[in-house]
Design a protein around this motif. Structure first.
Motif: not given
Length: 249
Positions: A60-76
């Motif tokens: 149904f849904c695997a939740g957050a996209s890990f590929n995108e989450v791993i690219e996050i580099d700042n709190e904003t």
């Protein structure tokens, strides 16, 4: 196949369907489109009731996209990503139409939040659920209010702590996440369509007033879920989370 979010209206029922080729995971662009589509369906007079579903026959849904989450580099940017889930949940609770969830398979993390934010959810026997966030170094902060509201704090805590376990659809029904569980997808679809058509024939003003009653006490969620998104946005920058996500990429 490419990711999509669509709205199809049939017999006064608005079917909102999302899809992503990676097990219906949710990158920020899909989350934004899903939020906008739910708002659009809520404002469309031709849709008296809404069905939320995902494409494909399995997850149904695997939740957050890990590929995108791993690219996050700042709190904003971290906060902004998790606000995507917050905005979808808030769009669902503020939608003037009742939302029926159609869960055909496994759902993880934010996907559990989507199921919990529906007003009535039906599923198949294969629709097991997992809150895996603690195991990757964050937590189900944004979806917690919706999940706890639906299944209770005790069950929410159990799932959060036992983060690597899939809980069965029978567990989800027992705790109140699912109203009914069906053996087959065909049986699920028949029940969803029958219920949706029945609700679409009811007084829309009464449905709208009942929706307000169902969500009474959540008026602070715009601020609350933003605060939760900020927590997740900070935690996702931790070395633990970055190293863990690399293994799943």
């Amino acid at each position: 196949m490419e990711a999509y979010v669509t709205l199809t209206i049939e017999d006064n029922v608005g079917f909102v369907e999302f899809f992503h080729p990676n097990r219906n995971s949710m990158p920020s662009d899909v989350l934004l489109k899903l939020e906008q589509t739910i708002i659009e369906a809520g404002n469309n007079d031709s849709a008296k009731v809404i069905v939320l579903k995902s494409g494909g026959d399995r997850t149904f849904c695997a939740g957050a996209s890990f590929n995108e989450v791993i690219e996050i580099d700042n709190e904003t940017s971290g906060k902004q990503f998790f606000l995507g889930f917050a905005n979808v949940v808030n769009a669902m609770r503020k939608c003037p139409k009742l939302i029926i969830g159609r869960v055909q398979g496994k759902t993880v993390g934010g996907g559990v939040g989507l199921a919990a934010a529906t007003d009535y959810c039906l599923a198949t026997q294969y629709a097991s659920i997992r809150l895996s966030e603690l195991s990757i170094g964050i937590g189900p902060f944004v979806i917690e209010p919706a999940v706890s509201r639906k299944i209770g704090v005790a069950a929410m805590s159990q799932m959060t702590i036992d983060a690597e376990t899939f809980f069965t659809s029978a567990f989800a029904k027992e705790k109140g996440l699912y109203a009914e569980v069906f053996e087959t997808t065909k049986g699920l679809d028949e029940a969803v369509n029958e219920l949706a058509k029945k609700l679409a024939s009811y007084n829309p003003e009464a449905l709208n007033e009942m929706k307000k009653v169902f969500w009474k006490g959540t008026e602070n969620w715009d601020d609350l879920l933003e605060e939760r998104a900020e927590i997740s946005g900070k935690l996702v920058l931790s070395k633990f989370t970055k190293d863990t996500l690399k293994r799943f990429r």
